[in-house]
Every structure is written in structure tokens, then in C-alpha cells.
Design a protein around this motif. Structure first.
Motif, PDB file in Angstrom:
ATOM      1  N   HIS A 116       0.876  -1.190   0.061  1.00 44.02           N
ATOM      2  CA  HIS A 116       0.052  -0.084  -0.001  1.00 44.02           C
ATOM      3  C   HIS A 116       0.938   1.292   0.101  1.00 44.02           C
ATOM      4  O   HIS A 116       1.396   1.567   0.974  1.00 44.02           O
ATOM      5  N   LEU A 123      -0.200  -4.361   2.473  1.00 40.36           N
ATOM      6  CA  LEU A 123      -1.549  -4.142   2.499  1.00 40.36           C
ATOM      7  C   LEU A 123      -2.462  -5.089   3.007  1.00 40.36           C
ATOM      8  O   LEU A 123      -2.168  -6.399   2.413  1.00 40.36           O
ATOM      9  N   CYS A 294      -7.433  -0.384   4.612  1.00 36.41           N
ATOM     10  CA  CYS A 294      -6.057  -1.016   5.019  1.00 36.41           C
ATOM     11  C   CYS A 294      -5.984  -0.792   6.592  1.00 36.41           C
ATOM     12  O   CYS A 294      -6.334   0.009   7.347  1.00 36.41           O
ATOM     13  N   PRO A 301      -8.386   1.159   0.122  1.00 37.36           N
ATOM     14  CA  PRO A 301      -7.485   1.033  -1.118  1.00 37.36           C
ATOM     15  C   PRO A 301      -8.023   1.083  -2.274  1.00 37.36           C
ATOM     16  O   PRO A 301      -9.291   0.798  -2.396  1.00 37.36           O
TER      17      PRO A 301
END
Ligand SMILES: [Zn+2]
Ligand SMILES: [Zn+2]
Length: 313
Positions: A116, A123, A294, A301
Motif C-alpha cells: 500500500h 496491505l 487498509c 485502498p
């Protein structure tokens, strides 16, 4: 309470018609990764020309993708995500996560990690209640009594079921095998109904039959399949005559957030916010609206912030 009415009311059926089968999940995965052109999608997914054409047509028809001219000379098109299509990213992330967690060989074909870029961390997507931000779990959700309008809804689901063939999860060695398991579960209407009935606490054969109005040969077949893949576990509760109970395993329970995220997408994008029924989140006593965030930075996300990594652990 009736499971058929629940699934029809929630418009899960519509969501599944769009994304429930494996090819659709695979095509979406690649589109989220930035693949836009027919030949590249065909190469990546291993789908036949005809299969891919059908899936893309269905995505365009359902307003998930739109066609965009990229070469005027050859009249060539590429496929881009609509807002509605982008809304499926969360469900796609959770399907990926479930498959990676629970299917042993998934790591050979799926990226092992998601990264991420918003927080610079790996993530882990989690489904949370929009109101209190707690993780969505089976035991915290209260289902409404939906015993009215049974006949009509049952006819509807049966009609939809007839159009859908059961897919074999065994494929030839050449194809992309990722997401085979999750799609064989959520893409098969009867399997999904049995899983949802289990979420609601149904565990005995007779109760499944009564709740789902399902033919006994179909019910037996699906229960055996769900036991075989480790979503349900069979327990004997009576010897003479022999009777079994079917309870969700941890693997089965962990499908719950994914199913709730798909339901939320159907409410937001198919029903335009008008869910026929309301589920209550017991933690905050509010109507359940599911968000995906997340685990680390609590942001939602999006494809542009997520990188897939293929390195070894
Ligand atoms: Zn809540
Ligand atoms: Zn993050």
C-alpha cells in the motif's frame, strides 16, 4: 427468516451475475492491474477468445467497463473501469486475500503480497463497519426476519439458478489457476446460499432443505463439496438413523467479510442505496454499512495505491 429472500433482497444475485465466476474475477484482477487490451487480457487469463468476448460484453452491458478507442486507424478499443467497476476493487482484494490465506498452492499463481503506497506498508484489506469501524464478523451481525414474499422470491432465485451451470474447479494445466476456489464457492448460487444459511446458524440437513427449498440431490452434492473443500465440517449428532450437522470451519467463516462486501457493492451500485432489508451491527446498534480499509493506515485502498508483489516470503 428465509435465506432465499435474503439473497434476492440484497441483490447478491445481481452482484454474482456480474462477478461471480472465475473468468470474470480473473479479468477484473487484470483490469485492476492496469491491463486494458483484449490480446493482453487473453494472454494473462488464458481465456479463450469466445469466453473473453462474452465476459467483456457482459462487463460493458453492466456498466463495469467501457470501451475506449485507442487507435482510429484500426478502430481498436481498450477497456476501462467505470466508477461502478472501480467499486468492485474491494471485493476483488478480499477474494485474493481469502484465496491466499486458505488455498495451499495459491502462492504459485497469485502475488504473495500487496503493498500500500499510501502508508508504505504491506496491505491487509479489512472489512469494517462504516459507523463504529470495528471489523465485520458473523457474530456481530443481526439478520432481519424475512419470512414474507417467499413464493415470488423463490421463483426468482430458481429461475436465475437454471441459467447458471456448476463449474468444475479442476482445469487443464495451461490455464491461470488463481481464484479457482473462491470463485467456485461464491460463483455457484447453491453453494453460496448454503454458506449464507450457515452464517445464519442453519446446520442440519432438514433445516437447509426447508430454508432453501432445495432438491435433496443438489443439497447432498453441495454439502459434500463444501465439506471436501473445508468450508463446512460434518458432525454426527445421531446414530440411528444416522444424522449429521454441518458447521462452518474457520475457512468458511472467513468468507463472511467478502460476502458482506459484495452485498454492499450491490446495494450501492445496483440498488442505489435502497436495500430492501437492513442488517444491524450489534457493536454500535446501527444499520450495517461495510467499508474496506487498509489495516495499517485505515484508508480505503484504490488500484493506483496498491502494488502486487511476487517475491518470496
Ligand atoms: Zn458498527
Ligand atoms: Zn495503508
Amino acid at each position: 427468516m428465509n435465506v432465499n429472500s435474503l439473497i434476492v433482497n440484497t441483490s447478491m444475485a445481481d452482484a454474482l451475475d456480474v462477478i461471480g465466476d472465475r473468468w470474470s474475477l480473473l479479468v477484473l484482477r487484470d483490469v485492476f492491474l492496469g491491463v486494458r487490451r483484449f490480446e493482453q487480457l487473453r494472454k494473462n487469463t488464458g481465456a479463450s477468445r469466445a469466453t473473453l468476448t462474452r465476459r467483456l460484453e457482459s462487463f460493458v452491458l453492466n456498466d463495469i467497463l467501457y470501451k475506449c478507442l485507442y487507435s482510429t486507424t484500426g478502430k481498436r478499443f481498450e477497456y476501462r473501469l467505470t466508477e461502478k467497476g472501480l467499486g468492485l476493487f474491494s471485493a476483488s482484494l478480499l477474494s485474493w486475500q481469502w484465496e491466499c490465506l486458505w488455498v495451499e498452492h495459491a502462492n504459485n499463481v497469485l502475488p504473495k503480497r500487496l503493498f500500500h503506497s499510501s502508508c508504505n506498508y504491506e496491505l491487509t484489506p479489512v472489512a469494517v463497519c462504516q459507523h463504529c469501524k470495528k471489523n465485520v464478523e458473523i457474530s456481530d451481525v443481526e439478520w432481519p426476519d424475512l419470512s414474507q414474499h417467499l413464493d415470488l422470491q423463490f421463483q426468482e432465485i430458481t429461475a436465475k439458478n437454471k441459467q447458471r451451470r456448476v463449474r468444475s474447479s479442476v482445469r487443464s494445466g495451461l490455464e491461470d489457476l488463481s481464484l479457482v476456489h473462491v470463485s467456485s464457492l461464491i460463483g455457484d448460487r447453491w453453494s453460496l446460499l448454503i454458506i449464507i444459511a450457515s452464517f445464519l446458524g442453519v446446520d442440519r440437513y432438514d433445516a437447509f432443505q426447508k430454508q432453501l427449498s432445495i432438491a435433496s440431490n443438489i443439497l447432498t452434492g453441495r454439502l459434500n463439496l463444501l465439506v471436501e473443500v473445508g468450508v463446512l465440517k460434518r458432525f454426527s449428532y445421531q446414530d440411528n438413523p444416522p444424522r449429521n450437522e454441518y458447521r462452518l470451519t474457520e475457512k468458511g467463516k472467513s468468507l463472511f467479510p467478502l460476502v458482506m462486501v459484495m452485498r454492499q457493492w450491490a446495494i450501492d451500485w445496483v440498488l442505489k442505496g435502497n436495500a430492501a432489508e437492513v442488517l444491524t451491527h450489534k457493536c454500535c446498534n446501527q444499520p450495517l454499512v461495510v467499508d474496506v480499509q487498509c489495516q495499517c493506515c485505515k484508508q480505503k485502498p484504490w488500484p493506483r495505491d496498491v502494488q502486487f508483489q511476487h517475491f518470496d516470503a
